[in-house]
Design an enzyme around this catalytic site. Sequence first.
Site: not given
Lengths: 281, 281, 284, 284
Positions: A82-85
């Site tokens: 996920y791009e949130s890390g």
Amino acid sequence: MILSADQSAFRLWCKPMAIASTSASTSANQISTDDLMIVNAARVLGTLAAAGNAACFVGIGLPSTAANLARHLYSPEPVLIYESGCIGSKPTRLPLSIGDGELADTSDSVVSVPEIFSYWLQAGRIDVGFLGGAQLDKFGNINSTVIGSYEKPKTRLPGAGGAPEIAATAGQVIVIMRQTKRAFVDRCDFRTSFGFGDGPGHRERLGLRGGGPKIVITDLGVLEPDPQTCELVQTQMHLGVTAEQCVENTGWKLRIAENVITTEAVTDREVNALRELQSAT
Amino acid sequence: MILSADQSAFRLWCKPMAIASTSASTSANQISTDDLMIVNAARVLGTLAAAGNAACFVGIGLPSTAANLARHLYSPEPVLIYESGCIGSKPTRLPLSIGDGELADTSDSVVSVPEIFSYWLQAGRIDVGFLGGAQLDKFGNINSTVIGSYEKPKTRLPGAGGAPEIAATAGQVIVIMRQTKRAFVDRCDFRTSFGFGDGPGHRERLGLRGGGPKIVITDLGVLEPDPQTCELVQTQMHLGVTAEQCVENTGWKLRIAENVITTEAVTDREVNALRELQSAT
Amino acid sequence: MAEILSLKEAIARFVKDGSTIAMEGFTHLIPHAAGHEIIRQSRRNLHAIRMTPDMVYDQLIGAGCVSKLTFSWGGNPGVGSLHRFRDAVENNWPHQIEIEEHSHAGMAARYVAGASGLPFGVLRGYVGTDLVDQTSSIKTISCPFTNEELTAVPAINPDVSIIHAQRADREGNVQIWGLLGVQRESVLAAKASIVTVEEIVDKLTPVSGGVVIPSWVVSAVCLVSNGAHPSYASGYSERDNSFYKSWDDIAKDRESFVEWVKNHILGTTDFDSFSRSVGISALV
Amino acid sequence: MAEILSLKEAIARFVKDGSTIAMEGFTHLIPHAAGHEIIRQSRRNLHAIRMTPDMVYDQLIGAGCVSKLTFSWGGNPGVGSLHRFRDAVENNWPHQIEIEEHSHAGMAARYVAGASGLPFGVLRGYVGTDLVDQTSSIKTISCPFTNEELTAVPAINPDVSIIHAQRADREGNVQIWGLLGVQRESVLAAKASIVTVEEIVDKLTPVSGGVVIPSWVVSAVCLVSNGAHPSYASGYSERDNSFYKSWDDIAKDRESFVEWVKNHILGTTDFDSFSRSVGISALV
């Protein structure tokens, strides 16, 4: 030349997942079109994971549901990023946002947002990216920025987010969108994410490293790019959907593949896993 | 013009630390020259910390001992940063290597080596850097690469490590080196770390952001750059050291400051804190 | 996905004559066991990359495995010179080696560029130093917004990177904590990677300051308890400072070095056998 | 060293009319309380930077505080449009705002450059998109080693960056864990920084996945329990998803928005008073 059955990547991909139509239940056939899209996306991910290529950059919504469904249905599982890390998330329920605490708590590794984009996406470690948008054109370019002109937009959309670099870099891009005349357009008002640009050779001329959009999963079926022309062609239709319906709901002069197939019926196993996931949320 | 007493940064710095010479014990006067260098360096750091400027990039050896001594003697304490990634280390014993586990265990934060150099050193967050080397020239340039030619060196030294960017970027550089004719040279065989280059204005022309070498602490005393010429001048001598000794042990035509001062005697408090630190190791 | 292999098998499979290798570990977690195995397998013409080529590369250089060294600081930390490195550079013994010399900041930027899929990294570095004239991989670059001049260095992308870590699970996910140096970047920058670990466990439980390198970016995981010795693994061992000091005597002299390599590396079969041979216990 | 201040005092001291501000938090740890205080103090002509200008910037934009917005994704995550943002861009209400639009990858590279003291960052990005024609802060740059063309973006260095974190000690050292987004970079890139925290403790004990931002790189620490609401602070609160949904109705209509701001922000004195006013408990 119209895409032939043999050229359909999707059909090849889906082979290991093919199931006897007798195993399809009636209840499964009554699922919503959203769920149908989710199941189809999960099948693609399952096939990719079986081939060892399913480091999957996921956004919230249908892609996240599909990716998590694939995790529950197939082994080996796709790796969810996920791009949130979050790297290697294994949520037990469906996350409600890209920064859902459940994602961080169940990840192999949580990294910063700059690192997700540099060490992981840009470095070419992502096999599959999921994208959607307000407009998709016949060459797989996507608009999620504005309807109308940029300076004086009719509708201001959210904008790029992670999409341009996912579209450029992921090994392949899966697009999930409802097929309508308004959304499937001849040319996007704004090119937020690059598909095949103006056609054959354009990605190569720009030096983009990813494979581009390989499959578009819609509520009516599946479109895939013709390897010669890069134009999206209807290669699959869901049960009960007609070619005329597909053409009517597409803003460009849509071509239907020579041997267009009908979507394999959703199985009990698929629908049950999906329901379980949804009810846990 | 020779550096005058008023121009001596060190003397100004050291004012708050000045102590009545009567408080000096005889034992303190018998400490080794290494310890004398350590105590002098710690005094400088104490003064800088009092002025709120003591984020200190420390190497192992004398600098690390000096920085830790300053932490024990002065409040506010300097902040110790090691290139191994430790920020705000508070070791209870002297670290034996730059990657001593004690440093990581007692740090506010441990970051990667790339981050130490980008987010912390390069960004200009380091007030004080400590450097040493095999050769120091009259303009404060340092050689830690080769004696002789680069292609066919007489002595191959360890090389740059973190030094070039510390020298370029730290708010000020403190050099600690023994003062000998072989080490204090007119011109370095190799310029590993840039001091004032060829003289006045050279740092500015290169766009270097740090202040450069502000003080050189030796076993004989202290040298500081003449603000006009950038040439290192002897501004302080330890008790019993003569001007002739300093000149003899320097490879360039050393100038002695007009009002050269004698190092304040080491106090009991200083020597006791140092012994305690050393015995804990 | 990483395969769990013996160190012998991993080195045989991934380190070839002529390979570009990086072995990282910043004082902490230095992969010494892997270095020994490379010597044991008599690899030649390696381009060996390492920020701090301390004892581990002194051994490789002295044993004749290395034809090119890329580095930023070559010494025996806290002890003194690296005698085999010096003998190679000063006297071409056992043969000539090419050196490519950088600063720590530059090497770190090179690994970050490599891990990020970029061909170069940008930093404020090297300005005014003589390194610029000796190293062709340092160039200037202008900021397209401010026209300011900065320094560019090329990405490092080794054929294989080798690190030591605390532990892995049976799927090959690697957990590492304490001083992390540039290890994660070296693995992410490499085409293949080998990780030696202290322990393989069923499940990785979270550790403060720990990070996990997922199995799917690692090629091989090898169980080598104490494999960083005389370096250390936080939580498992302490640095063997006396071994570093004794290395000075061993390496100072060509004959004593050759003898040591013959007796303790070429004459042993693996790291356990090496450890018995030099008289260190498997766990400190 | 950070000063421990009330949020009112911190905003008054560091956020001025015309300031360039960044407020970061990626779904997790969004500094909503600080946003309210900026509205309460009627700041004007802010250049507001944020990767995801969701509810917090919808409020600032609608309240007329913002003259320029730099961003990469403007929506109400999982809900839909950001109505005040759209109304400003589509209809210039309450006034025209300038926008500078990027991708997430580009914004992240800009913060990293800012935190690193570099004037620009390099990435593989934007190629073939129409963003390049609309945003002057996207340029091409050539690799001096391979001649490959890449993209350069200028560093972001806000006048003040504002984030929310879990806790701080009495010296102002900030501890933060869970999803870290780009918060640490935003603080390190800024000339000044304000951190609101859930709790101030005597001693920061280690937390898995936690990092400490040292006091000496922070300007002010403000105790604001639940100050990220309706975002959340891992270990302290859960995301209030229903509040995000209800925002859609409030913000859809100019009048209901103005009324809401009047009643709940301008009509309250601080975040506690806001919380009572909208009927949320201080801790979920």
